[in-house]
Design an enzyme around this catalytic site. Structure first.
Site, PDB file in Angstrom:
ATOM      1  CE  LYS A 113      -4.425  -0.538  -0.187  1.00  0.00           C
ATOM      2  NZ  LYS A 113      -5.158  -1.457   0.671  1.00  0.00           N
ATOM      3  CE  LYS A 196      -3.475 -12.860  -3.612  1.00  0.00           C
ATOM      4  NZ  LYS A 196      -4.860 -13.285  -3.674  1.00  0.00           N
ATOM      5  CE  LYS A 199     -12.572 -12.671  -1.273  1.00  0.00           C
ATOM      6  NZ  LYS A 199     -11.596 -12.186  -0.332  1.00  0.00           N
TER       7      LYS A 199
HETATM    8  P1  ATP Z   1      -8.273  -9.607  -1.472  1.00  0.00           P
HETATM    9  O1  ATP Z   1      -8.007  -9.122  -2.874  1.00  0.00           O
HETATM   10  O2  ATP Z   1      -9.319  -8.808  -0.758  1.00  0.00           O
HETATM   11  O3  ATP Z   1      -7.030  -9.800  -0.664  1.00  0.00           O
HETATM   12  P2  ATP Z   1      -8.296 -12.400  -2.109  1.00  0.00           P
HETATM   13  O4  ATP Z   1      -8.901 -12.793  -3.396  1.00  0.00           O
HETATM   14  O5  ATP Z   1      -6.808 -12.320  -2.044  1.00  0.00           O
HETATM   15  O6  ATP Z   1      -8.960 -11.035  -1.656  1.00  0.00           O
HETATM   16  P3  ATP Z   1      -8.537 -13.404   0.573  1.00  0.00           P
HETATM   17  O7  ATP Z   1      -9.828 -13.241   1.291  1.00  0.00           O
HETATM   18  O8  ATP Z   1      -7.415 -12.446   0.861  1.00  0.00           O
HETATM   19  O9  ATP Z   1      -8.830 -13.405  -1.014  1.00  0.00           O
HETATM   20  O10 ATP Z   1      -7.987 -14.861   0.780  1.00  0.00           O
HETATM   21  C1  ATP Z   1      -8.780 -15.969   1.143  1.00  0.00           C
HETATM   22  C2  ATP Z   1      -7.909 -17.212   1.059  1.00  0.00           C
HETATM   23  O11 ATP Z   1      -7.666 -17.526  -0.310  1.00  0.00           O
HETATM   24  C3  ATP Z   1      -6.523 -17.038   1.706  1.00  0.00           C
HETATM   25  O12 ATP Z   1      -6.159 -18.268   2.309  1.00  0.00           O
HETATM   26  C4  ATP Z   1      -5.630 -16.742   0.529  1.00  0.00           C
HETATM   27  O13 ATP Z   1      -4.287 -17.107   0.784  1.00  0.00           O
HETATM   28  C5  ATP Z   1      -6.266 -17.592  -0.561  1.00  0.00           C
HETATM   29  N1  ATP Z   1      -6.049 -17.039  -1.895  1.00  0.00           N
HETATM   30  C6  ATP Z   1      -6.431 -15.817  -2.320  1.00  0.00           C
HETATM   31  N2  ATP Z   1      -6.097 -15.631  -3.607  1.00  0.00           N
HETATM   32  C7  ATP Z   1      -5.461 -16.772  -4.005  1.00  0.00           C
HETATM   33  C8  ATP Z   1      -4.856 -17.201  -5.234  1.00  0.00           C
HETATM   34  N3  ATP Z   1      -4.844 -16.433  -6.305  1.00  0.00           N
HETATM   35  N4  ATP Z   1      -4.297 -18.439  -5.258  1.00  0.00           N
HETATM   36  C9  ATP Z   1      -4.303 -19.235  -4.176  1.00  0.00           C
HETATM   37  N5  ATP Z   1      -4.849 -18.897  -2.999  1.00  0.00           N
HETATM   38  C10 ATP Z   1      -5.426 -17.673  -2.901  1.00  0.00           C
HETATM   39 MG    MG Z   2      -5.802 -11.518  -0.238  1.00  0.00          MG
END
Ligand code: ATP
Ligand code: MG
Length: 330
Positions: A113, A196, A199
């Site tokens: 950030k 990666k 969301k």
């Molecule tokens: P944000 O963008 O808000 O961080 P996110 O998509 O990264 O959302 P999280 O809620 O941070 O999702 O993560 C939920 C779980 O999914 C965590 O255990 C995280 O490590 C896993 N995760 C998130 N994105 C990935 C990815 N691209 N590949 C594998 N695991 C993931």
């Molecule tokens: Mg995340």
């Protein structure tokens, strides 16, 4: 029996296939084997980014439904909402005293950030996020935390906090949690082929979105940028559409055939993506049907969360009572 815990933040409205393969699927495997499992929706963590009440409520509801539809079984797992168990916040306040400001400044989420703008835009919730996450974990004295690769540093911080606390009180009070991260799918690539799947980055393939939405996400997926025409030989390795085929397409012969033709330049991107779309619908068929059923049963969801809250509290209140006693607050 080993105790396993993990959470998902309702920072966006729907889960994506990265969440599923990186986190939820391994979590379900633990639930179905000889482990005690605790899984929760970390709604307090979502406050760092979601400031709109209606959006937050909607996200929480959706993530609960997604999580349950993907196979969390409330009979086997203690499934709950973080904000239902106030001990998470209470423990975070205590733990903040066992980690230095300097170490907190080294956390990736904060540094990322910071690299994007001025520090005045970073709220203290985001800065403190890893402390609350350490509380989420240490509160339940867990053995392992199955997460994606991006969470490794946070688990390490939880271990550091536990170690500092134990050292100060001269007692092995907190158990050391182990990160459990899959080597192959700990980090699923996004549809942009660069970062990666997240969301918050909008580079996702959803699981429960409408078919048209998923189709659009798949059809706009990045492939091999050097391939201009369908007759050009293409690259299969590290190509997002083939990574997704390997994850979702259960017809391995079809995948092998598509790869062979792609390498030779005898198949177009459109056909590869259309087959991926079909494979996706097939892979999540039962889960999508279950989610529809759960959506229409708010009473059942309420009951599941109520029971999860009570079972989580049994463990959480014991820890808080002990911690208060240890530090001299009882
Ligand atoms: P944000 O963008 O808000 O961080 P996110 O998509 O990264 O959302 P999280 O809620 O941070 O999702 O993560 C939920 C779980 O999914 C965590 O255990 C995280 O490590 C896993 N995760 C998130 N994105 C990935 C990815 N691209 N590949 C594998 N695991 C993931
Ligand atoms: Mg995340």
């Amino acid at each position: 029996m080993k105790r396993i815990l993990s959470g998902i933040t309702p920072s966006g409205s729907k889960l994506h296939i990265g969440n599923y393969f990186g986190a939820v699927k391994p979590q379900i495997d633990f639930q179905d084997s000889d482990h005690q499992t605790l899984y929760f929706v970390s709604d307090l963590h979502a406050l760092t980014t979601v400031k709109d009440k209606t959006i937050l409520e909607d996200n929480i509801r959706n993530v609960i439904l997604d999580y349950l539809a993907l196979g969390i079984d409330p009979e086997k797992t203690i499934f709950f909402r973080q904000s239902d168990v106030s001990e998470h916040s209470e423990l975070a306040i205590v733990l903040a005293n066992y980690i230095s400001f300097a170490q907190m400044q080294r956390m990736h989420a904060y540094k990322d950030k910071l690299s994007k703008g001025a520090d005045v835009n970073i709220n203290m919730g985001l800065f403190n996020y890893p402390i609350l996450m350490a509380a989420d974990i240490l509160l339940y004295q867990v053995d392992g935390v199955p997460v994606g690769e991006d969470q490794r540093q946070h688990i390490e911080l939880a271990r550091d906090i536990a170690e500092n606390f134990n050292k100060v009180i001269k007692q092995e009070y907190f158990k050391m949690p182990q990160p459990i991260i899959s080597k192959d799918i700990g980090k699923v690539i996004g549809t942009d082929g660069k970062r990666k799947m997240s969301k918050s980055l909008g580079n996702i393939i959803g699981i429960f979105d409408d078919e048209e939405v998923i189709k659009k996400q798949i059809m706009s997926c990045y492939t091999d940028p050097n391939r201009i025409k369908a007759t050009d030989p293409g690259k299969v390795e590290a190509n997002p559409v083939f990574i997704f085929h390997d994850l979702l397409n259960q017809n391995k012969e079809e995948v092998a055939d598509l790869k062979a033709r792609y390498l030779k330049g005898t198949v177009g991107d459109v056909e590869v993506k259309e087959k991926l779309f079909k494979a996706h619908l097939e892979y999540f068929k039962e889960e999508r049907a279950l989610r529809k059923k759960l959506e229409n049963d708010p009473e059942l969801i309420k009951k599941i969360l109520e029971s999860g809250k009570n079972r989580a509290k049994e463990i959480a209140t014991k820890t808080i009572r002990e911690v208060y006693e240890i530090v001299g607050l009882s």
